[in-house]
Motif scaffolding. Structure first.
Motif, PDB file in Angstrom:
ATOM      1  N   GLY A 177       0.804  -1.215   0.000  1.00  0.00           N
ATOM      2  CA  GLY A 177       0.000   0.000   0.000  1.00  0.00           C
ATOM      3  C   GLY A 177       0.835   1.260   0.000  1.00  0.00           C
ATOM      4  N   ALA A 178       2.073   1.175   0.485  1.00  0.00           N
ATOM      5  CA  ALA A 178       2.943   2.348   0.534  1.00  0.00           C
ATOM      6  C   ALA A 178       3.669   2.594  -0.788  1.00  0.00           C
ATOM      7  CB  ALA A 178       3.973   2.181   1.660  1.00  0.00           C
ATOM      8  N   SER A 179       3.532   1.663  -1.722  1.00  0.00           N
ATOM      9  CA  SER A 179       4.232   1.792  -3.008  1.00  0.00           C
ATOM     10  C   SER A 179       3.226   1.848  -4.151  1.00  0.00           C
ATOM     11  CB  SER A 179       5.184   0.609  -3.218  1.00  0.00           C
ATOM     12  OG  SER A 179       5.630   0.553  -4.547  1.00  0.00           O
ATOM     13  N   PRO A 180       3.127   2.966  -4.857  1.00  0.00           N
ATOM     14  CA  PRO A 180       2.206   3.048  -5.997  1.00  0.00           C
ATOM     15  C   PRO A 180       2.483   1.990  -7.059  1.00  0.00           C
ATOM     16  CG  PRO A 180       2.982   5.233  -5.375  1.00  0.00           C
ATOM     17  CD  PRO A 180       3.794   4.254  -4.593  1.00  0.00           C
ATOM     18  N   THR A 181       3.765   1.691  -7.286  1.00  0.00           N
ATOM     19  CA  THR A 181       4.119   0.685  -8.294  1.00  0.00           C
ATOM     20  C   THR A 181       3.618  -0.689  -7.880  1.00  0.00           C
ATOM     21  OG1 THR A 181       6.092   1.913  -8.935  1.00  0.00           O
ATOM     22  CG2 THR A 181       6.013  -0.424  -9.530  1.00  0.00           C
ATOM     23  N   ALA A 182       3.900  -1.068  -6.628  1.00  0.00           N
ATOM     24  CA  ALA A 182       3.467  -2.381  -6.155  1.00  0.00           C
ATOM     25  C   ALA A 182       1.943  -2.464  -6.093  1.00  0.00           C
ATOM     26  CB  ALA A 182       4.068  -2.663  -4.777  1.00  0.00           C
ATOM     27  N   THR A 183       1.291  -1.360  -5.736  1.00  0.00           N
ATOM     28  CA  THR A 183      -0.174  -1.343  -5.676  1.00  0.00           C
ATOM     29  C   THR A 183      -0.764  -1.598  -7.056  1.00  0.00           C
ATOM     30  OG1 THR A 183      -0.156   0.199  -3.820  1.00  0.00           O
ATOM     31  CG2 THR A 183      -2.189   0.030  -5.077  1.00  0.00           C
ATOM     32  N   ALA A 184      -0.206  -0.968  -8.066  1.00  0.00           N
ATOM     33  CA  ALA A 184      -0.689  -1.169  -9.435  1.00  0.00           C
ATOM     34  C   ALA A 184      -0.497  -2.615  -9.876  1.00  0.00           C
ATOM     35  CB  ALA A 184       0.023  -0.221 -10.384  1.00  0.00           C
ATOM     36  N   LEU A 185       0.642  -3.213  -9.502  1.00  0.00           N
ATOM     37  CA  LEU A 185       0.908  -4.593  -9.860  1.00  0.00           C
ATOM     38  C   LEU A 185      -0.036  -5.540  -9.137  1.00  0.00           C
ATOM     39  CD1 LEU A 185       4.803  -4.524  -9.827  1.00  0.00           C
ATOM     40  CD2 LEU A 185       3.327  -4.733 -11.830  1.00  0.00           C
ATOM     41  N   LEU A 186      -0.349  -5.233  -7.889  1.00  0.00           N
ATOM     42  CA  LEU A 186      -1.279  -6.052  -7.131  1.00  0.00           C
ATOM     43  C   LEU A 186      -2.635  -6.089  -7.812  1.00  0.00           C
ATOM     44  CD1 LEU A 186      -2.004  -7.607  -4.513  1.00  0.00           C
ATOM     45  CD2 LEU A 186      -2.601  -5.418  -3.495  1.00  0.00           C
ATOM     46  N   GLU A 187      -3.073  -4.937  -8.317  1.00  0.00           N
ATOM     47  CA  GLU A 187      -4.390  -4.843  -8.936  1.00  0.00           C
ATOM     48  C   GLU A 187      -4.467  -5.642 -10.229  1.00  0.00           C
ATOM     49  OE1 GLU A 187      -7.984  -4.274  -8.371  1.00  0.00           O
ATOM     50  OE2 GLU A 187      -6.599  -3.274  -7.022  1.00  0.00           O
ATOM     51  N   LEU A 218       1.473 -11.813  -3.621  1.00  0.00           N
ATOM     52  CA  LEU A 218       1.546 -10.833  -2.541  1.00  0.00           C
ATOM     53  C   LEU A 218       2.954 -10.716  -1.962  1.00  0.00           C
ATOM     54  CD1 LEU A 218       0.185  -8.904  -0.571  1.00  0.00           C
ATOM     55  CD2 LEU A 218      -0.440 -10.874   0.830  1.00  0.00           C
ATOM     56  N   LEU A 219       3.589 -11.823  -1.647  1.00  0.00           N
ATOM     57  CA  LEU A 219       4.910 -11.769  -1.019  1.00  0.00           C
ATOM     58  C   LEU A 219       5.932 -11.135  -1.960  1.00  0.00           C
ATOM     59  CD1 LEU A 219       6.697 -12.394   1.356  1.00  0.00           C
ATOM     60  CD2 LEU A 219       7.053 -14.697   0.447  1.00  0.00           C
ATOM     61  N   GLN A 220       5.867 -11.483  -3.245  1.00  0.00           N
ATOM     62  CA  GLN A 220       6.802 -10.910  -4.209  1.00  0.00           C
ATOM     63  C   GLN A 220       6.619  -9.400  -4.311  1.00  0.00           C
ATOM     64  OE1 GLN A 220       5.493 -13.388  -7.433  1.00  0.00           O
ATOM     65  NE2 GLN A 220       7.373 -14.577  -7.412  1.00  0.00           N
ATOM     66  N   GLN A 221       5.368  -8.959  -4.308  1.00  0.00           N
ATOM     67  CA  GLN A 221       5.104  -7.527  -4.390  1.00  0.00           C
ATOM     68  C   GLN A 221       5.609  -6.803  -3.142  1.00  0.00           C
ATOM     69  OE1 GLN A 221       0.905  -7.510  -5.019  1.00  0.00           O
ATOM     70  NE2 GLN A 221       1.093  -7.448  -7.235  1.00  0.00           N
ATOM     71  N   ALA A 222       5.401  -7.440  -1.976  1.00  0.00           N
ATOM     72  CA  ALA A 222       5.865  -6.819  -0.739  1.00  0.00           C
ATOM     73  C   ALA A 222       7.384  -6.669  -0.738  1.00  0.00           C
ATOM     74  CB  ALA A 222       5.406  -7.644   0.463  1.00  0.00           C
ATOM     75  N   GLU A 223       8.089  -7.709  -1.185  1.00  0.00           N
ATOM     76  CA  GLU A 223       9.550  -7.641  -1.238  1.00  0.00           C
ATOM     77  C   GLU A 223      10.009  -6.580  -2.243  1.00  0.00           C
ATOM     78  OE1 GLU A 223      10.486 -11.639  -2.204  1.00  0.00           O
ATOM     79  OE2 GLU A 223      10.442 -12.342  -0.120  1.00  0.00           O
ATOM     80  N   CYS A 224       9.327  -6.519  -3.385  1.00  0.00           N
ATOM     81  CA  CYS A 224       9.663  -5.529  -4.404  1.00  0.00           C
ATOM     82  C   CYS A 224       9.487  -4.118  -3.849  1.00  0.00           C
ATOM     83  CB  CYS A 224       8.768  -5.733  -5.627  1.00  0.00           C
ATOM     84  SG  CYS A 224       9.017  -4.563  -6.962  1.00  0.00           S
ATOM     85  N   ALA A 225       8.365  -3.894  -3.147  1.00  0.00           N
ATOM     86  CA  ALA A 225       8.098  -2.567  -2.595  1.00  0.00           C
ATOM     87  C   ALA A 225       9.104  -2.198  -1.512  1.00  0.00           C
ATOM     88  CB  ALA A 225       6.680  -2.514  -2.033  1.00  0.00           C
ATOM     89  N   ALA A 226       9.450  -3.178  -0.651  1.00  0.00           N
ATOM     90  CA  ALA A 226      10.373  -2.903   0.455  1.00  0.00           C
ATOM     91  C   ALA A 226      11.771  -2.544  -0.049  1.00  0.00           C
ATOM     92  CB  ALA A 226      10.440  -4.112   1.381  1.00  0.00           C
ATOM     93  N   LEU A 227      12.184  -3.174  -1.140  1.00  0.00           N
ATOM     94  CA  LEU A 227      13.519  -2.928  -1.680  1.00  0.00           C
ATOM     95  C   LEU A 227      13.560  -1.761  -2.657  1.00  0.00           C
ATOM     96  CD1 LEU A 227      14.603  -6.636  -2.325  1.00  0.00           C
ATOM     97  CD2 LEU A 227      15.377  -5.138  -0.484  1.00  0.00           C
TER      98      LEU A 227
END
Length: 308
Positions: free
Chosen positions: A186-196, A202-211
């Motif tokens: 939720g804190a990353s616009p890029t990861a949020t768009a990918l989630l949608e 989910l885990l891959q997106q979270a790691e991508c956003a964190a890094l």
């Protein structure tokens, strides 16, 4: 509150509805609705047992099939009011909210919120049943669930406002790790768009956003920390290092599967369960591993490709 905040709040609570696509004649009808023609609504809290569940289009409902809804009402109570009608004899019949009522009764929830209108006058029983059925289908079919991005954004907002991960997890009946992962997304616009768009788990997106690493469709998933593709032999090599550290004799990585199947059979676990765990037919389990199992039962030496 500042003038800007006041204007923003007003815009949110009373949005501009001057949509040019709305037919002017329709807008005139909406703008001139006489409130005297609208039914009076009584809002009150009632015991679930007091409510009569009216005829409902939902015929099949088992509480045990809906653990998420049960957990939500157990934790938070019923928040969405029941729509009900007061009949001539004074009884209150629930037109919408059958599921909420049944779960509340099951849990022993003391009170549920109810919106009550008086039964309409001048309508035949059949006409009332038609209207009730139309309402029930619309209530259930037209509800719009949150998108995945909205859900993640809501979690991020609550944590930003000071809520703890534990509180959010309990309130949403979710795992703490899931809450943390959604917050990162939720804190990353890029990861949020990918989630949608369901491009990443989910885990891959979270790691991508964190890094803070951008994602493109042509990127590989099985890479090391530097983004270099992992060799297929990497896992076998790692296993051998771990095996040597544990003081076990050498077997190929695939030998772990043989070990698992054989030992489960030796322990008397039914063959169909062993087969299901390992993703093959029960006949294969018995045909390939039965000699091994008999050898172990006689106290024989483990085959070369097993760890014993």
């Amino acid at each position: 509150m500042s003038d800007t905040e006041s204007a923003t709040a007003t815009a949110v609570l009373d949005p501009d509805t001057t949509d040019a696509t709305i037919d002017p004649d329709t807008r005139a009808d909406v703008d001139h609705v006489d409130e005297a023609d609208l039914p009076a609504i009584e809002a009150r809290y009632m015991r679930p047992e007091e409510l009569v569940i009216a005829e409902n289009v939902r015929k099949s409902f088992r509480i045990e099939d809906h653990p998420d809804q049960v957990a939500s009402i157990k934790e938070r109570g019923v928040k969405d009011p029941i729509n009900a009608t007061r009949e001539a004899d004074g009884s209150v019949h629930a037109d919408d909210g059958q599921v909420r009522i049944l779960i509340a009764r099951h849990l022993g929830t003391p009170r549920v919120p109810v919106f009550i209108t008086d039964a309409p006058v001048g309508l035949s029983d059949n006409e009332r049943r038609i209207e009730r059925t139309l309402d029930q289908i619309n209530f259930n079919q037209r509800r719009i669930p949150l998108t995945k991005a909205d859900y993640a954004g809501g979690i991020t907002l609550m944590l930003d406002l000071g809520a703890s991960v534990t509180r959010v997890a309990k309130g949403l009946q979710a795992k703490r790790d899931d809450v943390k992962n959604h917050a990162k997304i939720g804190a990353s616009p890029t990861a949020t768009a990918l989630l949608e768009t369901d491009q990443l788990k989910l885990l891959q997106q979270a790691e991508c956003a964190a890094l803070g690493i951008p994602w493109t469709d042509d990127r590989l998933i099985a890479v090391d920390e530097a983004g270099v593709p992992i060799r297929p032999e990497y896992y076998s090599d790692m296993f051998q290092r771990l095996r040597q550290r544990a003081g076990l004799r050498r077997i190929p990585l695939k030998g772990l599967r043989n070990t698992s199947v054989s030992l489960m059979l030796k322990l008397g676990i039914p063959v169909h369960i062993v087969a299901a765990w390992h993703g093959h037919d029960p006949a294969l389990s018995l045909g390939v591993y039965s000699d091994t199992t008999r050898g172990l039962a006689r106290g024989g030496r483990c085959p070369v490709r097993m760890i014993c």
